[in-house]
Design a protein around this motif. Structure first.
Motif, PDB file in Angstrom:
ATOM      1  N   ILE A  34      44.284  29.838  53.002  1.00  0.00           N
ATOM      2  CA  ILE A  34      44.045  29.039  54.138  1.00  0.00           C
ATOM      3  C   ILE A  34      42.870  28.145  54.071  1.00  0.00           C
ATOM      4  CG2 ILE A  34      43.765  28.874  56.724  1.00  0.00           C
ATOM      5  CD1 ILE A  34      45.599  31.295  56.900  1.00  0.00           C
ATOM      6  N   GLN A  35      41.705  29.029  53.640  1.00  0.00           N
ATOM      7  CA  GLN A  35      40.291  28.350  53.699  1.00  0.00           C
ATOM      8  C   GLN A  35      40.293  27.269  52.406  1.00  0.00           C
ATOM      9  OE1 GLN A  35      37.744  30.261  55.262  1.00  0.00           O
ATOM     10  NE2 GLN A  35      36.173  28.631  54.795  1.00  0.00           N
ATOM     11  N   LEU A  36      41.322  27.479  51.477  1.00  0.00           N
ATOM     12  CA  LEU A  36      41.218  26.675  50.267  1.00  0.00           C
ATOM     13  C   LEU A  36      42.296  25.559  50.555  1.00  0.00           C
ATOM     14  CD1 LEU A  36      41.440  29.115  47.411  1.00  0.00           C
ATOM     15  CD2 LEU A  36      39.389  27.740  47.942  1.00  0.00           C
ATOM     16  N   GLY A  37      42.840  25.589  51.919  1.00  0.00           N
ATOM     17  CA  GLY A  37      43.759  24.363  52.110  1.00  0.00           C
ATOM     18  C   GLY A  37      45.265  24.554  51.424  1.00  0.00           C
ATOM     19  N   MET A  38      45.589  25.818  51.023  1.00  0.00           N
ATOM     20  CA  MET A  38      46.674  25.873  50.270  1.00  0.00           C
ATOM     21  C   MET A  38      47.890  26.123  51.144  1.00  0.00           C
ATOM     22  SD  MET A  38      45.445  27.791  46.825  1.00  0.00           S
ATOM     23  CE  MET A  38      47.144  27.946  46.170  1.00  0.00           C
ATOM     24  N   ILE A  39      47.742  26.584  52.371  1.00  0.00           N
ATOM     25  CA  ILE A  39      48.789  27.059  53.139  1.00  0.00           C
ATOM     26  C   ILE A  39      48.291  26.865  54.552  1.00  0.00           C
ATOM     27  CG2 ILE A  39      50.021  28.637  51.683  1.00  0.00           C
ATOM     28  CD1 ILE A  39      48.487  31.038  53.403  1.00  0.00           C
ATOM     29  N   LYS A  40      49.103  26.804  55.557  1.00  0.00           N
ATOM     30  CA  LYS A  40      48.580  26.619  57.040  1.00  0.00           C
ATOM     31  C   LYS A  40      49.157  27.651  57.781  1.00  0.00           C
ATOM     32  CE  LYS A  40      48.580  21.338  56.653  1.00  0.00           C
ATOM     33  NZ  LYS A  40      49.339  20.270  57.235  1.00  0.00           N
ATOM     34  N   TYR A  41      48.387  27.989  59.050  1.00  0.00           N
ATOM     35  CA  TYR A  41      49.050  28.941  59.879  1.00  0.00           C
ATOM     36  C   TYR A  41      48.543  28.898  61.482  1.00  0.00           C
ATOM     37  CZ  TYR A  41      49.785  33.536  62.143  1.00  0.00           C
ATOM     38  OH  TYR A  41      50.080  34.683  62.952  1.00  0.00           O
ATOM     39  N   ALA A  42      49.410  28.833  62.220  1.00  0.00           N
ATOM     40  CA  ALA A  42      48.951  28.920  63.855  1.00  0.00           C
ATOM     41  C   ALA A  42      49.421  30.145  64.423  1.00  0.00           C
ATOM     42  CB  ALA A  42      49.592  27.573  64.335  1.00  0.00           C
ATOM     43  N   ALA A  43      48.684  30.881  65.189  1.00  0.00           N
ATOM     44  CA  ALA A  43      48.943  32.123  65.700  1.00  0.00           C
ATOM     45  C   ALA A  43      49.877  31.971  67.082  1.00  0.00           C
ATOM     46  CB  ALA A  43      47.749  32.865  65.846  1.00  0.00           C
ATOM     47  N   GLY A  44      49.689  30.548  67.279  1.00  0.00           N
ATOM     48  CA  GLY A  44      50.551  30.360  68.636  1.00  0.00           C
ATOM     49  C   GLY A  44      50.035  31.329  69.853  1.00  0.00           C
ATOM     50  N   THR A  45      51.117  31.465  70.777  1.00  0.00           N
ATOM     51  CA  THR A  45      50.830  32.434  71.742  1.00  0.00           C
ATOM     52  C   THR A  45      51.118  33.945  71.794  1.00  0.00           C
ATOM     53  OG1 THR A  45      53.018  31.781  72.662  1.00  0.00           O
ATOM     54  CG2 THR A  45      51.296  30.189  73.646  1.00  0.00           C
ATOM     55  N   PHE A  46      51.009  34.805  72.731  1.00  0.00           N
ATOM     56  CA  PHE A  46      51.184  36.060  72.519  1.00  0.00           C
ATOM     57  C   PHE A  46      52.091  36.508  73.785  1.00  0.00           C
ATOM     58  CE2 PHE A  46      49.110  40.443  73.569  1.00  0.00           C
ATOM     59  CZ  PHE A  46      50.100  41.128  72.975  1.00  0.00           C
TER      60      PHE A  46
END
Length: 353
Positions: free
Chosen positions: A57-69
């Motif tokens: 993620i730091q390298l910009g290779m993938i994306k992630y959003a945790a969203g709501t719980f």
């Protein structure tokens, strides 16, 4: 690109089969045998994946959003899932890889799991899933809630895991009779030698990292996952709708394939038919697994391995209540009957004395 799911799944199934990586047995042993090694192995896999995925993620290779719980769904669903895995004799991934070994009880559990997952995700019980998941807290990422950098959480967690690992490795080793080697070199290491659970966990963590960019390359923005792909597979078989076939479907098929290859090569594959009682219990366990995992938004892999590694509240709450559910089922299935037998035997001994 979808075939990369098959390859990734085959690696996972192979490693899990050879390493006997069973979270159901691990959760059960924590309560009954006071043996935490498999749980510690899970923590190692989580730490390895967390470091690797957030580096991507730091390298910009993938994306992630945790969203709501969805906290109500995570708690209720995971607790029911935990009960189900003990009844079924394996968690979601464990059921797939043990089916690849020829264990017909796992086939029965897998059928129940597959049907109920589909019913909960797109069938008549979809409103139940939607209703429970509608109760949410706005923040799912632990780092966002605490207002700190995610790498601080990862560093602290990894340090804890490393401390546990060092302590466990320093313990006196229990002598285990070594099986006489029938093969040499790599064949012996792959198919005969007993794999240490911690070594297996590192490999699983690395495979879990690999799953993210491979999956996202096909448009599926996620890592390892079992429940939704399992439901999608049944929906495809019933409707013929190819939109249900994605990277995740190939992943679960790959787990079965990889386990079959490992079991055949290690001479552990054989068809084993359960008795009627075990078969019924396995089917009911599969039903509970499908219900619980669908409601909770993940199984022992989706929540217990992936969302924990992403340091979300959902992942860690789900893992906790999954364990509680497994302990509850273990008490009623193993501890309580054993206690009754012991009391009966003691009364018999007193009467005959």
């Amino acid at each position: 690109m979808l075939l990369t799911g098959l390859i990734c799944g085959a690696l996972l199934g192979f490693v899990m089969q050879r390493g006997r990586f069973c979270l159901t047995g691990g959760f059960r042993d924590m309560y009954i045998a006071k043996d935490n090694r498999m749980f510690y192995a899970l923590l190692i896999a989580i730490a390895v994946q967390s470091i690797g995925v957030y580096a991507l993620i730091q390298l910009g290779m993938i994306k992630y959003a945790a969203g709501t719980f969805p906290w109500v769904a995570a708690i209720i669903g995971s607790y029911i899932f935990g009960i189900g895995i003990v009844m079924a004799g394996g968690c979601a991934t464990g059921t797939w890889y043990r089916a690849g070994e020829g264990l017909l009880g796992s086939w029965i559990a897998l059928f129940g799991y597959m049907v109920m997952s589909a019913v909960m995700k797109s069938g008549v019980l979809l409103p139940v899933t939607t209703s429970l998941q509608s109760v949410q807290l706005p923040k799912n990422a632990i780092a966002d809630t605490l207002g700190i950098n995610i790498w601080i959480i990862i560093a602290v967690f990894s340090l804890i895991v490393l401390t546990i690992l060092i302590r466990e490795m320093r313990k006196p080793k229990v002598a285990v009779p070594a099986m006489k080697a029938k093969r040499k070199g790599l064949a012996h290491l792959l198919f005969e030698k007993r794999w240490h659970p911690f070594f297996t966990a590192v490999l699983i963590g690395l495979i879990a990292i690999l799953a993210w960019p491979l999956s996202e390359a096909t448009g599926r923005m996620d890592g390892l996952g079992i429940t939704t792909p399992t439901a999608n597979l049944l929906q495809f078989l019933v409707t013929g709708n190819q939109t249900f076939v994605n990277w995740g479907v190939f992943l679960v098929l790959g787990i079965f394939l990889g386990s079959f290859i490992a079991a055949k090569a290690s001479r552990e594959f054989r068809f084993r038919m359960p008795d009627a009682k075990t078969g019924i219990r396995s089917f009911l366990g599969g039903i509970l697994m499908g219900f619980g995992a669908s409601v909770a938004g993940g199984c022992s892999i989706g929540n217990g391995l992936v969302k924990t590694a992403m340091m979300t509240w959902q992942g860690w709450f789900a893992l906790l209540f999954m364990i509680f559910g497994a302990w509850t089922a273990s008490y009623f299935m193993f501890v309580r009957p054993q206690t009754k037998r012991q009391k009966t035997a003691a009364k018999t001994a007193v009467t005959t004395a």
